[in-house]
Write an enzyme that holds these catalytic residues in place. Structure first.
Site, PDB file in Angstrom:
ATOM      1  N   ASP A 115      76.211 -24.351  73.732  1.00 46.82           N
ATOM      2  CA  ASP A 115      74.718 -23.046  73.445  1.00 46.82           C
ATOM      3  C   ASP A 115      74.397 -24.840  72.767  1.00 46.82           C
ATOM      4  O   ASP A 115      74.685 -24.761  71.824  1.00 46.82           O
ATOM      5  CB  ASP A 115      75.439 -22.585  72.097  1.00 46.82           C
ATOM      6  CG  ASP A 115      74.931 -21.971  71.316  1.00 46.82           C
ATOM      7  OD1 ASP A 115      73.395 -21.683  71.893  1.00 46.82           O
ATOM      8  OD2 ASP A 115      74.589 -21.088  70.173  1.00 46.82           O
ATOM      9  N   SER A 175      80.039 -23.184  69.953  1.00 51.02           N
ATOM     10  CA  SER A 175      78.953 -22.206  69.934  1.00 51.02           C
ATOM     11  C   SER A 175      78.692 -22.979  68.999  1.00 51.02           C
ATOM     12  O   SER A 175      78.386 -23.560  67.775  1.00 51.02           O
ATOM     13  CB  SER A 175      80.256 -21.109  69.238  1.00 51.02           C
ATOM     14  OG  SER A 175      78.984 -20.552  68.163  1.00 51.02           O
ATOM     15  N   GLY A 176      77.216 -22.794  68.920  1.00 57.10           N
ATOM     16  CA  GLY A 176      76.140 -23.404  67.854  1.00 57.10           C
ATOM     17  C   GLY A 176      76.606 -22.749  66.231  1.00 57.10           C
ATOM     18  O   GLY A 176      76.433 -23.918  65.178  1.00 57.10           O
ATOM     19  N   LEU A 177      77.024 -21.582  66.030  1.00 57.81           N
ATOM     20  CA  LEU A 177      76.915 -21.326  65.223  1.00 57.81           C
ATOM     21  C   LEU A 177      78.539 -21.413  64.181  1.00 57.81           C
ATOM     22  O   LEU A 177      78.305 -21.988  63.756  1.00 57.81           O
ATOM     23  CB  LEU A 177      77.211 -19.389  65.199  1.00 57.81           C
ATOM     24  CG  LEU A 177      77.586 -18.926  64.248  1.00 57.81           C
ATOM     25  CD1 LEU A 177      76.907 -18.941  62.521  1.00 57.81           C
ATOM     26  CD2 LEU A 177      78.100 -17.392  64.294  1.00 57.81           C
ATOM     27  N   LYS A 211      65.520 -23.520  65.409  1.00 52.03           N
ATOM     28  CA  LYS A 211      65.765 -21.954  65.337  1.00 52.03           C
ATOM     29  C   LYS A 211      66.102 -22.014  64.524  1.00 52.03           C
ATOM     30  O   LYS A 211      66.898 -22.404  63.807  1.00 52.03           O
ATOM     31  CB  LYS A 211      66.818 -21.449  66.524  1.00 52.03           C
ATOM     32  CG  LYS A 211      67.787 -22.672  66.583  1.00 52.03           C
ATOM     33  CD  LYS A 211      69.341 -22.992  66.470  1.00 52.03           C
ATOM     34  CE  LYS A 211      69.470 -21.131  66.136  1.00 52.03           C
ATOM     35  NZ  LYS A 211      71.122 -20.566  66.881  1.00 52.03           N
ATOM     36  N   ASP A 218      71.637 -24.079  71.870  1.00 50.32           N
ATOM     37  CA  ASP A 218      69.819 -23.986  70.736  1.00 50.32           C
ATOM     38  C   ASP A 218      69.306 -23.754  71.937  1.00 50.32           C
ATOM     39  O   ASP A 218      68.646 -23.686  72.670  1.00 50.32           O
ATOM     40  CB  ASP A 218      69.252 -24.571  69.681  1.00 50.32           C
ATOM     41  CG  ASP A 218      70.984 -24.586  68.630  1.00 50.32           C
ATOM     42  OD1 ASP A 218      71.400 -23.421  68.806  1.00 50.32           O
ATOM     43  OD2 ASP A 218      71.427 -25.588  68.078  1.00 50.32           O
ATOM     44  N   GLU A 270      68.153 -21.201  74.853  1.00 50.94           N
ATOM     45  CA  GLU A 270      67.469 -19.919  74.578  1.00 50.94           C
ATOM     46  C   GLU A 270      65.859 -20.509  74.448  1.00 50.94           C
ATOM     47  O   GLU A 270      65.933 -21.352  73.810  1.00 50.94           O
ATOM     48  CB  GLU A 270      68.215 -19.418  73.342  1.00 50.94           C
ATOM     49  CG  GLU A 270      68.213 -20.269  71.457  1.00 50.94           C
ATOM     50  CD  GLU A 270      68.789 -19.776  70.794  1.00 50.94           C
ATOM     51  OE1 GLU A 270      70.313 -20.163  71.057  1.00 50.94           O
ATOM     52  OE2 GLU A 270      68.456 -19.484  69.383  1.00 50.94           O
ATOM     53  N   HIS A 313      70.322 -11.443  75.826  1.00 46.67           N
ATOM     54  CA  HIS A 313      71.167 -11.511  74.309  1.00 46.67           C
ATOM     55  C   HIS A 313      70.868  -9.888  73.557  1.00 46.67           C
ATOM     56  O   HIS A 313      69.767  -9.472  73.445  1.00 46.67           O
ATOM     57  CB  HIS A 313      70.803 -12.712  73.493  1.00 46.67           C
ATOM     58  CG  HIS A 313      71.900 -12.621  71.878  1.00 46.67           C
ATOM     59  ND1 HIS A 313      72.979 -11.987  72.232  1.00 46.67           N
ATOM     60  CD2 HIS A 313      71.909 -13.259  71.057  1.00 46.67           C
ATOM     61  CE1 HIS A 313      73.845 -12.628  71.027  1.00 46.67           C
ATOM     62  NE2 HIS A 313      72.980 -12.766  69.979  1.00 46.67           N
ATOM     63  N   ARG A 365      68.844 -18.054  78.225  1.00 48.50           N
ATOM     64  CA  ARG A 365      68.817 -17.531  77.282  1.00 48.50           C
ATOM     65  C   ARG A 365      68.040 -16.621  76.989  1.00 48.50           C
ATOM     66  O   ARG A 365      66.635 -16.857  76.327  1.00 48.50           O
ATOM     67  CB  ARG A 365      69.170 -17.972  76.543  1.00 48.50           C
ATOM     68  CG  ARG A 365      70.396 -16.799  74.776  1.00 48.50           C
ATOM     69  CD  ARG A 365      70.862 -17.326  74.516  1.00 48.50           C
ATOM     70  NE  ARG A 365      70.643 -16.953  72.110  1.00 48.50           N
ATOM     71  CZ  ARG A 365      71.642 -16.802  71.432  1.00 48.50           C
ATOM     72  NH1 ARG A 365      72.453 -17.702  71.577  1.00 48.50           N
ATOM     73  NH2 ARG A 365      71.049 -16.582  70.392  1.00 48.50           N
ATOM     74  N   ASP A 381      73.194 -22.209  61.011  1.00 48.86           N
ATOM     75  CA  ASP A 381      72.779 -22.657  62.364  1.00 48.86           C
ATOM     76  C   ASP A 381      71.498 -22.445  62.647  1.00 48.86           C
ATOM     77  O   ASP A 381      70.719 -21.677  62.748  1.00 48.86           O
ATOM     78  CB  ASP A 381      73.543 -21.019  62.832  1.00 48.86           C
ATOM     79  CG  ASP A 381      73.555 -21.097  64.226  1.00 48.86           C
ATOM     80  OD1 ASP A 381      73.144 -21.961  64.970  1.00 48.86           O
ATOM     81  OD2 ASP A 381      73.544 -20.149  65.325  1.00 48.86           O
ATOM     82  N   ASN A 412      69.805 -18.738  63.491  1.00 49.97           N
ATOM     83  CA  ASN A 412      70.723 -17.796  64.198  1.00 49.97           C
ATOM     84  C   ASN A 412      70.165 -16.362  64.350  1.00 49.97           C
ATOM     85  O   ASN A 412      69.391 -15.803  63.677  1.00 49.97           O
ATOM     86  CB  ASN A 412      71.921 -17.311  63.134  1.00 49.97           C
ATOM     87  CG  ASN A 412      73.136 -16.766  63.929  1.00 49.97           C
ATOM     88  OD1 ASN A 412      73.603 -14.988  64.454  1.00 49.97           O
ATOM     89  ND2 ASN A 412      74.210 -17.176  65.043  1.00 49.97           N
ATOM     90  N   SER A 413      70.045 -15.901  65.825  1.00 48.10           N
ATOM     91  CA  SER A 413      70.234 -15.020  66.149  1.00 48.10           C
ATOM     92  C   SER A 413      69.540 -12.877  65.704  1.00 48.10           C
ATOM     93  O   SER A 413      69.861 -12.709  65.316  1.00 48.10           O
ATOM     94  CB  SER A 413      70.004 -14.773  67.512  1.00 48.10           C
ATOM     95  OG  SER A 413      69.741 -15.153  69.063  1.00 48.10           O
TER      96      SER A 413
HETATM   97  C1  SPV Z   1      76.483 -19.482  69.012  1.00 44.82           C
HETATM   98  O1  SPV Z   1      77.838 -18.017  69.333  1.00 44.82           O
HETATM   99  O2  SPV Z   1      76.699 -19.718  68.344  1.00 44.82           O
HETATM  100  C2  SPV Z   1      75.478 -18.048  69.752  1.00 44.82           C
HETATM  101  C3  SPV Z   1      75.622 -16.286  69.567  1.00 44.82           C
HETATM  102  O3  SPV Z   1      74.298 -18.086  69.793  1.00 44.82           O
HETATM  103  S1  SPV Z   1      74.878 -15.758  68.057  1.00 44.82           S
HETATM  104  O4  SPV Z   1      75.698 -16.508  67.006  1.00 44.82           O
HETATM  105  O5  SPV Z   1      75.202 -14.215  68.899  1.00 44.82           O
HETATM  106  O6  SPV Z   1      73.359 -15.511  68.210  1.00 44.82           O
HETATM  107 MG    MG Z   2      73.663 -19.635  68.993  1.00 46.08          MG
END
Ligand code: SPV
Ligand code: MG
Length: 548
Positions: free
Chosen positions: A91, A52-54, A126, A93, A120, A196, A165, A64, A128-129
């Site tokens: 992930d 996971s990027g986060l 980017k 990004d 994505e 997502h 994504r 993130d 975080n979503s």
């Molecule tokens: C991540 O895990 O970094 C993701 C999922 O991209 S989210 O945090 O839900 O965007």
């Molecule tokens: Mg991410």
């Protein structure tokens, strides 16, 4: 006969990920953010890892928002990949740039055995979503399709997966835009679609799944709609669920709790039982494999020498000095006997030191040693103590009394000379000690000090100075070396002697005599002075020589 190992080989990680995506079951992969969390995810039974990027940003302590560089992410992935056997989906990004950056990313991921990457359709850098998702501009569809194509064209392994994504719902667009993008990315060659949503209900992803109708594997991240039963996803035709951040959140919660408790209590006594034992950390790091490799590559001749120190008795002749501690804890020239002994061992790279204690064992400073207890020390002798340390025996070890002081070269030379069992004998009988009862050694030849190396066998050890086998050639100092087969002989001698009624009274000289009687060669290493066993108060005065 040829063995076709390939038939039984675990599939490549890329193939494993592809199989998960294509599987008719609903599959689950779990977030990890560094080597140890990846290992835990594998050990708990997951079939795949979401890098996971986060979570990776969070463990670095950055946001993130592409604050960690892509090479820093890839470096972390290497640790995660090296310690696991299950596939990792990165992930990725936005692919960290344009189509060209994407090509290089895919190349570097394949080199590190990463099974796939998810990109994505947002713009670099980017965010975080879940942070102002609707304010984040989406990528141009054509540009994003070009990135997918570039990635697919550059991969070497046909099973490497590129997942596209769709962030249309996150950015506030509707189903039509999401489907338009999904179709374009599918045609561009994406191996699957991640749709997502940040709603607390799964409505958006269920509507999408219905319209998508299984065109390609569909992946979801139910971080916000977590209360939805997973059967719902299965029925909707979803292929894979990503639990995207639970490992980092669990560790943050645990670290905050433990840090707070320790800070408040100024002690770790209360929390010790609630955290992972150090040994568990070693296991996760693969310490066992390293130990086996050491055996294999260092060879038994080169492997670490161990030491067994017999120190169970009080040392009665020292009277009040050993009232509250065993002899090895006596201080001579500012250092205990035990410290002096362990320092000599450590100088020779002998780091695994087992001390068999009995009398006042609690008073022993255990730093740098392992303690073994002879609980019957008051009624038993040296062989019983030795037996207590049996599980620490090794085919390369020194056995010594704990009250010995000696010049360092004696141990160094003993480690160098050949022989499966070697006893150190002082040929300087004229210096024989006043206190204690010397263990006279009767040897095959007297010490010829003009010879550089001598091949001498031990015949017998006795407290008596004259036997019918002749005169003693020296005095055994209380130290032997065991190597190779010597351990087999030692073990079988102990087993046999243990059957004797008088076993509890037997000494190391009894053991050496038994070994000789059985025809096992016990070699002699002659020295000339430069040692002392501390038996009396006078010995402590003499010990001054060894403190310089
Ligand atoms: C991540 O895990 O970094 C993701 C999922 O991209 S989210 O945090 O839900 O965007
Ligand atoms: Mg991410």
């Amino acid at each position: 006969m040829a063995i076709h190992t390939a038939d039984f080989k675990t599939p490549e990680k890329t193939t494993q990920l592809r199989q998960l995506l294509m599987s008719p079951e609903l599959e689950f992969i779990m977030e990890a953010h560094n080597g140890i969390s990846a290992r835990i995810v594998e050990e708990t039974g997951f079939k795949g890892i979401w890098a996971s990027g986060l979570a990776i940003s969070a463990q670095f302590g950055v946001r993130d928002s592409n604050e960690a560089s892509w090479t820093q992410v890839v470096d972390m992935l290497e640790f995660m990949s090296d310690i696991t056997h299950i596939p990792i989906l990165l992930d990725g990004d936005t692919g960290y740039g344009n189509f060209n950056n994407m090509r290089r990313l895919v190349k570097k991921l394949e080199q590190r055995k990463i099974a796939g990457v998810c990109i994505e359709d947002k713009q670099f850098p980017k965010n975080n979503s879940f942070i102002d998702g609707e304010r984040q501009p989406l990528a141009d569809i054509n540009e994003f399709c070009g990135k997918i194509k570039a990635g697919k064209d550059s991969q070497q392994d046909p099973d490497f997966c590129i997942i596209a994504r769709i962030e249309a719902f996150i950015a506030g667009w509707g189903l039509t835009e999401a489907l338009r993008r999904g179709e374009a990315y599918h045609l561009a060659g994406a191996d699957g679609i991640l749709i997502h949503s940040k709603l607390s209900r799964p409505n958006e992803i269920l509507e999408f799944a219905k319209e998508w109708a299984g065109r390609s594997p569909l992946i979801i991240v139910p971080t916000t709609y977590y209360s939805t039963p997973t059967e719902v996803f299965h029925h909707a035709g979803i292929s894979m669920v990503i639990w995207a951040n639970q490992m980092i959140r669990a560790s943050v919660a645990a670290m905050e709790k433990i840090s707070r408790e320790i800070q408040t209590c100024h002690s770790i006594a209360n929390i010790e039982d609630n955290i992972a034992p150090i040994k568990h950390i070693f296991a996760l790091q693969g310490a066992d494999e390293l130990a086996q490799a050491q055996e294999r590559y260092l060879g038994s001749g080169q492997s670490e020498t161990r030491a067994i120190v017999l120190a169970a008795s009080r040392g009665n002749a020292l009277h009040e000095l050993t009232h509250d501690k065993p002899k090895i804890m006596l201080t001579i020239g500012g250092k205990t006997l035990l410290r002096r002994l362990t320092d000599e061992f450590k100088k020779q790279s002998i780091n695994k030191i087992t001390v068999v204690a009995g009398y006042k064992a609690d008073a022993i400073d255990t730093s740098g040693i392992e303690l073994c207890l002879n609980r019957d020390y008051a009624s038993t002798g040296e062989l019983n103590s030795l037996l207590c340390a049996k599980e620490h025996f090794h085919d390369n070890m020194i056995i010594t009394y704990g009250d010995l002081l000696f010049r360092g070269y004696i141990l160094r030379d003993l480690l160098d000379i050949p022989g499966e069992i070697v006893a150190v004998v002082d040929s300087a009988l004229e210096n024989s000690h006043k206190s204690g009862s010397p263990d006279y050694a009767y040897c095959s030849k007297p010490d010829d000090r003009s010879m550089f190396s001598q091949d001498i066998d031990l015949r017998h050890i006795s407290e008596h100075e004259a036997l019918d086998i002749g005169n003693p050639s020296g005095q055994w100092i209380g130290m032997i070396r065991i190597r190779g087969n010597g351990l087999v002989w030692l073990n079988s001698a102990l087993t046999e002697l243990h059957k004797r009624k008088d076993f509890s009274q037997l000494t190391i000289p009894d053991l050496l005599n038994y070994l000789v009687q059985q025809g096992n060669p016990v070699k002699v290493h002659y020295i000339h002075g430069h040692w002392l066993d501390v038996n009396s108060i006078e010995d402590i005065d003499r010990a001054g020589d060894f403190t310089k």
